[in-house]
Scaffold this active site. Structure first.
Site, PDB file in Angstrom:
ATOM      1  CG  HIS A   1      -1.789  -1.301   1.204  1.00  0.00           C
ATOM      2  ND1 HIS A   1      -2.878  -1.504   0.386  1.00  0.00           N
ATOM      3  CD2 HIS A   1      -1.632  -2.447   1.920  1.00  0.00           C
ATOM      4  CE1 HIS A   1      -3.371  -2.724   0.612  1.00  0.00           C
ATOM      5  NE2 HIS A   1      -2.626  -3.314   1.533  1.00  0.00           N
TER       6      HIS A   1
ATOM      7  CD  GLU B   1      -2.092  -3.632   4.952  1.00  0.00           C
ATOM      8  OE1 GLU B   1      -1.513  -4.588   4.403  1.00  0.00           O
ATOM      9  OE2 GLU B   1      -3.284  -3.326   4.701  1.00  0.00           O
TER      10      GLU B   1
ATOM     11  CG  HIS C   1       0.520  -6.704   2.292  1.00  0.00           C
ATOM     12  ND1 HIS C   1      -0.336  -5.840   1.660  1.00  0.00           N
ATOM     13  CD2 HIS C   1       1.491  -7.012   1.390  1.00  0.00           C
ATOM     14  CE1 HIS C   1       0.083  -5.634   0.422  1.00  0.00           C
ATOM     15  NE2 HIS C   1       1.193  -6.334   0.236  1.00  0.00           N
TER      16      HIS C   1
ATOM     17  CD  GLU D   1      -1.809 -10.188   5.002  1.00  0.00           C
ATOM     18  OE1 GLU D   1      -1.677  -9.215   5.787  1.00  0.00           O
ATOM     19  OE2 GLU D   1      -2.458 -10.123   3.936  1.00  0.00           O
TER      20      GLU D   1
END
Length: 622
Positions: free
Chosen positions: A452, A467, A520, A584
């Site tokens: 992102h 995030e 992430h 993650e």
């Protein structure tokens, strides 16, 4: 769908009922009973769409019954091998997710072994006690659902007693030669070429039937009247080209004979076709493209690899006849792997260690088995393999290509690699970090992708935790640790900027990185703060890297739930040309995880765990 009742079937010669998931409204218990013939190979379903994990298994010695469950649909295959006699059950598209297990049984069954046969297949082995065998026609394999199976094993009997198979003097890892008595046409080899597949048979000219799954994830190529040759050992092969991940060969039926090739696809929209050539080979290739060309095959003997040399940007192999080959990226060494079939190394062919500044770091030829040569080529940083070219009847060249990896103009648009399904980059700020330094010769390069950024905050969790901020901090620290350990780390973004998916992948491919790690943070509904945990994703060649990173994170954060290693079709995993994973680091919406991710000291610990996982993988696989 063809339904099979619960009654036992004593003979099943042809298997043609692929298992499909039953809707909840039709939750009747489906049982597929399959009794193999003497070939002891069973085809139980269409290829699974996603990788599954072997979840549980149990052997009940008083009933001689093996049962197992997986996390997703699976297509078991089985075969009876001799010396020692053992029933081998393979679960293609399935991972074990743990250490291999051996369970001693006693009596007529010596032990049960459960392990990872290759990177995409779990294997269960039932080994009989010395001097015992069993009748494969009495083995009953029952599917209660696509992920719940039982195997009923008949009572073993001593070798030579009624119903026993004859024993073989030498060790054999192939199905019994009796399997080849069903027909007069045998499949000898499958040649994998850049244009498609060539199935080489001997005997009568075969026919071919092609069936592509409605979801586009598999293709069945059926060869009626054809039997797998007992000499054909490589029945599961990684392809990694033409939009095909794997090729699997199975004997679907023996009376009448039917050989089935299963192609597991990574490009669902691609359509396939098949035909029989004038020379009698079966050709399979994508619609709208040229069919693979059949080359003259040596009538007998093995090809001799006479020499390997580096000529400019080519690694050239010289042989005494045309070569049949396959290519893939080797997961253990991260090198380009060229497998040469029906060949052996000449006496004076040794590994190459070119001088510094060469387009390759090393070239290692090895004799993998008496009839197979493997050549590993490790390109230097900034060099990629562009293909393999048959220059003449006896010369094969691995083509190398230098890629530009330095961007000096901060306003320059990154030139995209040609890719028809790449998402467009539309934002004016959507560009990669400038001044990417050249990679020192001989160093491993890892791209660290902070997810992102800029106008895309990613997930927003408890207390406004974003995030994009969490993963940027962790990514910076991972890169710094790798650099200190002598690994070149290249970040897709070093600040808060918007970058689409395609430029991230393009950077990794352009610099010819060895690994790609995308970082992430997870999220779910804010009403579910009890959901927490770590997980790591891969798509194709990154499973071992994903497992190394996941193990390292769990080692440091034992209180965080282990959500495991999973396969997924994320864009950055599908379009990178090197082992790639997506990590993650926890749920920003999780009550426990959010406390960890909002703590700078804990983010440092997370970065250290991820970096250690990468380093463990690199050191193990160099």
């Amino acid at each position: 769908m063809r339904r099979v009742g619960k009654q036992s079937m004593k003979v099943t010669q042809s298997i043609d009922f692929p298992y499909r998931q039953i809707s909840p409204l039709r939750k009747a218990k489906l049982q597929n009973w399959i009794l193999p013939s003497l070939i002891s190979a069973f085809l139980l379903a269409a290829p699974p769409v996603e990788a599954a994990q072997l979840e549980t298994w149990r052997f009940e010695s008083d009933r001689n019954q093996l049962s197992f469950t997986t996390t997703g649909g699976v297509q078991p295959t089985a075969q009876l091998l001799s010396n020692p006699t053992r029933l081998v059950i393979d679960l293609p598209g399935t991972t074990l997710g743990r250490q291999s297990v051996t369970q001693a049984v006693g009596g007529t069954i010596r032990e049960i072994r459960v392990g990872q046969f290759n990177n995409q297949t779990s294997r269960i082995v039932v080994e009989l006690a010395a001097g015992y065998t069993l009748d494969p026609q009495q083995v009953e394999v029952k599917g209660n659902s696509s992920n719940q199976w039982t195997v009923q094993i008949p009572d073993p009997h001593t070798t030579g007693s009624s119903g026993a198979q004859g024993s073989s003097g030498g060790r054999s890892d192939s199905p019994s030669p009796l399997a080849a008595t069903g027909g007069n046409t045998f499949l000898q080899e499958v040649e994998i070429k850049d244009e498609g597949f060539i199935f080489h048979t001997n005997g009568a000219t075969p026919t071919v039937e092609l069936n592509q799954g409605s979801n586009g994830t598999w293709v069945n190529v059926d060869l009626p009247g054809v039997t797998l040759s007992p000499d054909l050992e490589r029945r599961v092969r990684n392809v990694d080209r033409l939009g095909v991940n794997q090729l699997q060969l199975v004997q679907a039926s023996t009376a009448p004979p039917l050989t089935r090739a299963i192609l597991t696809l990574t490009e669902p929209d691609k359509k396939w076709q098949a035909q029989v050539s004038e020379q009698g080979q079966v050709l399979v290739w994508p619609e709208g493209e040229k069919p693979p060309q059949v080359t003259a095959q040596a009538t007998s003997g093995l090809a001799t690899i006479q020499g390997i040399e580096l000529v400019g940007n080519q690694v050239v192999l010289k042989a005494d006849r045309p070569l049949n080959y396959n290519t893939e990226w080797d997961q253990r060494t991260l090198a380009y792997r060229l497998t040469l079939y029906s060949s052996h190394l000449g006496n004076d062919v040794n590994r190459l260690q070119p001088e510094q500044g060469s387009s390759v770091l090393w070239v290692r030829p090895t004799q993998e088995d008496p009839e197979t040569v493997v050549v590993l080529v490790q390109p230097a940083a900034g060099v990629r393999v562009s293909g393999v070219e048959q220059q003449s009847g006896d010369r094969l060249a691995i083509q190398l290509e230098t890629t530009e990896i330095v961007t000096t103009d901060p306003n320059a648009q990154v030139i995209p690699i040609s890719n028809p399904d790449s998402p467009p980059s539309v934002s004016p700020e959507n560009q990669l970090q400038s001044d990417i330094p050249p990679i020192p010769a001989g160093r491993i390069a890892v791209v660290i992708d902070a997810g992102h950024g800029g106008s895309d905050p990613g997930a927003v969790g408890i207390g406004g935790l974003q995030e994009k901020e969490v993963v940027l901090d962790i990514s910076h620290q991972v890169s710094e640790i790798l650099e200190r350990e002598g690994i070149t780390a290249i970040m897709t973004r070093q600040d808060d900027r918007t970058i689409d998916l395609a430029p991230r992948v393009q950077l990794a491919n352009r610099v010819n990185a060895n690994l790609f790690v995308s970082i992430h943070a997870n999220a779910i509904s804010m009403s579910r703060p009890e959901v927490n945990g770590l997980e790591t994703y891969y798509y194709a060649s990154g499973r071992n890297l994903a497992q190394a990173i996941q193990n390292s994170m769990i080692q440091d954060f034992s209180s965080m739930p282990n959500r495991g290693v999973k396969q997924a079709r994320f864009y950055v995993l599908r379009h990178t040309s090197m082992p790639a994973v997506l990590v993650e680091v926890g749920f920003v919406t999780g009550a426990d995880d959010a406390r960890i991710l909002s703590d700078a000291a804990q983010r440092t610990r997370m970065a250290e765990a991820i970096a250690r996982g990468i380093l463990n993988y690199v050191r193990t696989n160099r």
